[in-house]
Structure formats: C-alpha cells, structure tokens
Design an enzyme around this catalytic site. Structure first.
Site, PDB file in Angstrom:
ATOM      1  N   ALA A 226       0.800  -1.242   0.000  1.00 38.76           N
ATOM      2  CA  ALA A 226       0.000   0.000   0.000  1.00 38.76           C
ATOM      3  C   ALA A 226       0.830   1.290   0.000  1.00 38.76           C
ATOM      4  O   ALA A 226       0.431   2.283  -0.600  1.00 38.76           O
ATOM      5  CB  ALA A 226      -0.943  -0.003   1.204  1.00 38.76           C
ATOM      6  N   HIS A 227       1.996   1.273   0.689  1.00 37.82           N
ATOM      7  CA  HIS A 227       2.695   2.562   0.856  1.00 37.82           C
ATOM      8  C   HIS A 227       3.329   3.075  -0.433  1.00 37.82           C
ATOM      9  O   HIS A 227       3.802   4.211  -0.488  1.00 37.82           O
ATOM     10  CB  HIS A 227       3.719   2.493   1.995  1.00 37.82           C
ATOM     11  CG  HIS A 227       4.966   1.713   1.720  1.00 37.82           C
ATOM     12  ND1 HIS A 227       6.155   2.311   1.425  1.00 37.82           N
ATOM     13  CD2 HIS A 227       5.213   0.381   1.728  1.00 37.82           C
ATOM     14  CE1 HIS A 227       7.087   1.377   1.271  1.00 37.82           C
ATOM     15  NE2 HIS A 227       6.539   0.196   1.451  1.00 37.82           N
ATOM     16  N   CYS A 351      16.001   0.573  -0.582  1.00 37.91           N
ATOM     17  CA  CYS A 351      16.093  -0.628   0.236  1.00 37.91           C
ATOM     18  C   CYS A 351      17.542  -1.065   0.376  1.00 37.91           C
ATOM     19  O   CYS A 351      17.904  -1.748   1.311  1.00 37.91           O
ATOM     20  CB  CYS A 351      15.280  -1.751  -0.380  1.00 37.91           C
ATOM     21  SG  CYS A 351      13.578  -1.297  -0.598  1.00 37.91           S
TER      22      CYS A 351
HETATM   23  N1  PLP Z   1       9.296  -5.247  -4.043  1.00 34.34           N
HETATM   24  C1  PLP Z   1       9.655  -4.098  -4.647  1.00 34.34           C
HETATM   25  C2  PLP Z   1       9.819  -4.092  -6.138  1.00 34.34           C
HETATM   26  C3  PLP Z   1       9.881  -2.950  -3.911  1.00 34.34           C
HETATM   27  O1  PLP Z   1      10.242  -1.817  -4.535  1.00 34.34           O
HETATM   28  C4  PLP Z   1       9.720  -2.998  -2.501  1.00 34.34           C
HETATM   29  C5  PLP Z   1      10.019  -1.805  -1.674  1.00 34.34           C
HETATM   30  O2  PLP Z   1      10.797  -0.956  -2.037  1.00 34.34           O
HETATM   31  C6  PLP Z   1       9.330  -4.214  -1.916  1.00 34.34           C
HETATM   32  C7  PLP Z   1       9.133  -5.312  -2.712  1.00 34.34           C
HETATM   33  C8  PLP Z   1       9.133  -4.327  -0.436  1.00 34.34           C
HETATM   34  O3  PLP Z   1       7.904  -3.760  -0.070  1.00 34.34           O
HETATM   35  P1  PLP Z   1       7.626  -3.332   1.451  1.00 34.34           P
HETATM   36  O4  PLP Z   1       8.424  -2.109   1.701  1.00 34.34           O
HETATM   37  O5  PLP Z   1       6.157  -3.070   1.499  1.00 34.34           O
HETATM   38  O6  PLP Z   1       8.008  -4.482   2.302  1.00 34.34           O
END
Ligand code: PLP
Length: 411
Positions: A226-227, A351
């Site tokens: 969602a975010h 990330c």
């Molecule tokens: N998959 C992708 C392609 C993402 O860009 C991200 C977050 O940056 C995620 C998974 C992980 O999502 P979440 O932050 O909701 O755990």
C-alpha cells in the site's frame, strides 16, 4: 533538542522542499487516511468475532477484499490475502509455493534484477532447503527476454518469479508474454501428467501506476504494497489464483484462508483499498502528467549536464522513474548535497541504501562501473509540479559541477 529534531528544524526552514523518492515510499493520501479513521475509533471489533462489533469489522474487511479483487480483476475476492506489506507478500508467495511443491521439483527461476525481498528469500530457500535457482539476464534496459525464460525451464522447475516493474530503473517486464509461454508449458506438462509451474510477479512498483489485470498477465501470484500508492505502510496483499498451493509462513488462527494467521489490521486494509481505488481512478491523467514532468527533468539533465547516461528504456518504463548516472562523482555525495537544498532523491534503491555494494540492477544491465557509482534515482509522484522540476534542474547542475570540481578523477 535531539539530532532528529534539529534536522527537522533545518528542513522546516528551507524555502522549498521537493520529494522525488516515491519509489521508496509515498505520502498517505487524505482519502486513504479518512477511510482508516473509523477503525481507530468506533469500529474496533475483531473481524473473527461473531457478535455485532466483530461483524462490522468483518464487513469492512470483506468490502476491502472485494474492492482490491475487482481492481486487480481477480476471479473471486477469496483470491486476495492481506499481508504486512510487499516483503511479506513476496516471502509468502515464494516460500509458500516452493515448500508446497517440493515433492514435484526444486528449481526456481528469477530475473537477476529482483528486489531483495525476492532475491534473499530465494537465497534462503537455496541454502536451507536445497532449491536450485536460475537468474535470468536482462538487456541494457533491464528487460528480461521471454525466450531466456523458456530456455531456463527444466523438468524440475516449479516456480518462476519476475517483477512487473523494477524499483531502480522502472523497467516494465513482459509479464503477459512470459505468462503465455508458461501456460503453454503447463498445457504440455498436463498432457503428460506432470506437475505445474507457478508464476509470481512482484507488482509492488507498478500497482497504482499501471492497470493490473491478473488474468491478462496470466500470473498465479501477484504482490502489492500500500505505501507505494499513497496508502499506509506495513500492509500489502497477495493475489493467489485459485488452485495455487501455498504453505503458510506462520501458524495460528484460521484467518485469511489459513494462509496468513493473525487478527487483521482493518484500518490499514481499508486505507489500502481506498488508496488503490483512487490511484486507479486518476491513473490515465496522473500518469500522463507525471510522464511529462519526468521527460522535462530527463531532457533538462541531458541538455545542461555533460557526462551523464540514462539507465532505462524510453517507453517500457514507469512514467515517474528516472535513473541517471553522473560520471566522475559519487551518488551518495550528490544525494547529500541535494538534501541540503531540500531535494529528496535516492542513490540506487532505497532498500539497498546503507549497503556499500554497487547496484545489482545496474550491474546486470552492464552499466559501466564508472557510471554505476554516480547513479541517482529520481521518482516522481502526485505532488510534484513543473516548478519543482525547474528548481531541481537548477540545483542539480550546480551540485554536479561543484562535486566534479573537487573530484580527483575529473579533469
Ligand atoms: N518489491 C519491490 C519491487 C519494492 O520496490 C519494494 C520496496 O521498495 C518491496 C518489494 C518491499 O515492499 P515493502 O516495503 O512493502 O516491504
């Protein structure tokens, strides 16, 4: 005053702030917030309780499930499972299917540019459960070739996971084409009485930006969070096509069809459903507006700053994503300089920030290492304007020039 407090004060004093990091996260929309509010107050029941309080919560939960199911064009609302975000959806899809199908085979195919939520999960499956992983190459735009998928399939293959859109360069992968070839392979296997291959896509970056239709994409599993589309953090969903075997990651109550136990976070789930609905409604107009802004930024950079390269396809790319590499500088240095001017961008993927490793996505795209270290990701969104882009271009040009002036490798 705490360090964070002092920092916030400096930011508050800035004449202008520009947020260009929407692929990392997006601000909660007022509409999503309004949809969440009742569940922090009058509607507090547990959706599993049979009394009136529980049933009110249950109704909200099932309304959200129906809404998301219809927005993704799932065949039935029961195909939507609520999770704690994109990482959990990816883990549930990959570990869930791998463990449920380990009697049939032990081979998993991934693209080499997946998010760590997919890559690390499969590394875990390899090191602890003896799964074999094949990493598909990508071209210089970050695109997977479906023929490579075809060539990588072995009789042991049980699962293929290819992201819908990449978080660092915005590449939009040929999921429907790949889904069609997996379907052909499954038909062949069916006629021989062999087990199926299941197809997962991580659509965390494309949800809300591109219309998602799980039937057209021909996927068995699809993750959203969602975010990334102006909903709350810490909530996501996993589409699981009927008939797809998934072992749970956790054990407990009977929630979410026994696949994801735990009392549901109705406020977050209702906020996510409203956010996706809104993003979908405004998508054609909003994505066209964002594309025009991104093109202005991209062209401005090319015109004003020498020694740059754009990492990404001209049109098979998310409208708001721009990955640019500036030669002779360090991306982190530029991120910090822009931050001092109120501009928020990311070097590579948020990330992976804090990790000294060069971007695995740009490496897979064969980007020159001299450029990789100076790569920056701009990701545009709902509140960005033309004036923001003018401001960013002006500051960027000065900042790159300043960093190059003090760079020992720039002559
Ligand atoms: N998959 C992708 C392609 C993402 O860009 C991200 C977050 O940056 C995620 C998974 C992980 O999502 P979440 O932050 O909701 O755990």
């Amino acid at each position: 005053m705490t360090k964070g407090g002092a920092y916030n004060k400096i930011w508050a004093m800035k004449k202008r702030t520009v947020y260009l990091d929407h692929n990392a996260t997006s601000p909660l929309s007022q509409e999503a917030f309004d949809a969440m509010k009742p569940f922090f107050g009058e509607i507090y029941g547990n959706a599993s309780s049979i009394h009136f309080f529980g049933q009110k919560a249950k109704k909200a939960l099932e309304d959200a499930r129906e809404k998301i199911s219809s927005l993704l064009n799932a065949a039935a609302p029961q195909e939507i499972i609520f999770t704690g975000g994109g990482t959990e959806s990816d883990n549930l899809a990959l570990q869930g299917v791998a463990l449920a199908c380990r009697g049939t085979g032990n081979h998993i195919i991934l693209s080499s540019i997946e998010h760590p939520a997919v890559l690390k999960t499969c590394e875990y499956l390899k090191s602890t459960k003896n799964f074999d992983i094949t990493y598909l190459p990508v071209d210089s735009y970050g695109l997977v070739n479906p023929e490579d998928v075809q060539r990588s399939i072995t009789p042991e293959t049980i699962l293929i996971s290819i992201m819908h859109a990449n978080n660092e360069v915005g590449a939009i992968e040929p999921i429907d084409e790949t889904g069609a070839l997996i379907e052909n392979e499954n038909n062949r296997r069916h006629s021989l009485g062999q087990g199926r291959i299941f197809f997962h896509t991580d659509a965390v970056q494309s949800a809300g930006k591109i219309t998602l239709d799980v039937q057209k994409l021909r996927v068995d599993l699809l993750s959203i969070s969602a975010h990334k589309f102006y909903g709350p953090k810490g909530v996501g969903a996993l589409y699981i096509k009927k008939g797809t075997p998934v072992e749970p990651l956790f054990y407990g109550g009977h929630h979410e069809r026994n696949v994801r136990p735990g009392t549901e976070n109705i406020a977050a789930i209702a906020g996510m459903a409203r956010a996706l609905e809104l993003a979908q409604e405004e998508q054609p107009r909003e994505q066209a507006r964002i594309l025009a802004l991104r093109q202005k930024l991209e062209q401005g950079i090319i015109n004003k700053i020498p020694h740059v390269t754009i990492n990404g396809h001209s049109d098979r790319r998310l409208a708001g994503t721009l990955n640019v590499a500036f030669k002779f500088i360090e991306g982190e240095g530029l991120v910090l300089m822009l931050d001092l001017e109120g501009i928020a961008v990311s070097s590579g993927s948020a990330c992976a920030s804090g990790s000294p490793e060069p971007s695995h996505v740009l490496k897979a795209m064969n980007v020159d290492p001299e450029f990789i270290q100076g790569a920056l990701r701009f990701s545009l969104g709902r509140h960005n304007s033309e004036e923001d882009i003018d401001y960013v271009l002006d500051i960027l040009q000065k900042s790159v020039a300043r960093l190059r002036e003090i760079s020992p490798i720039y002559k």
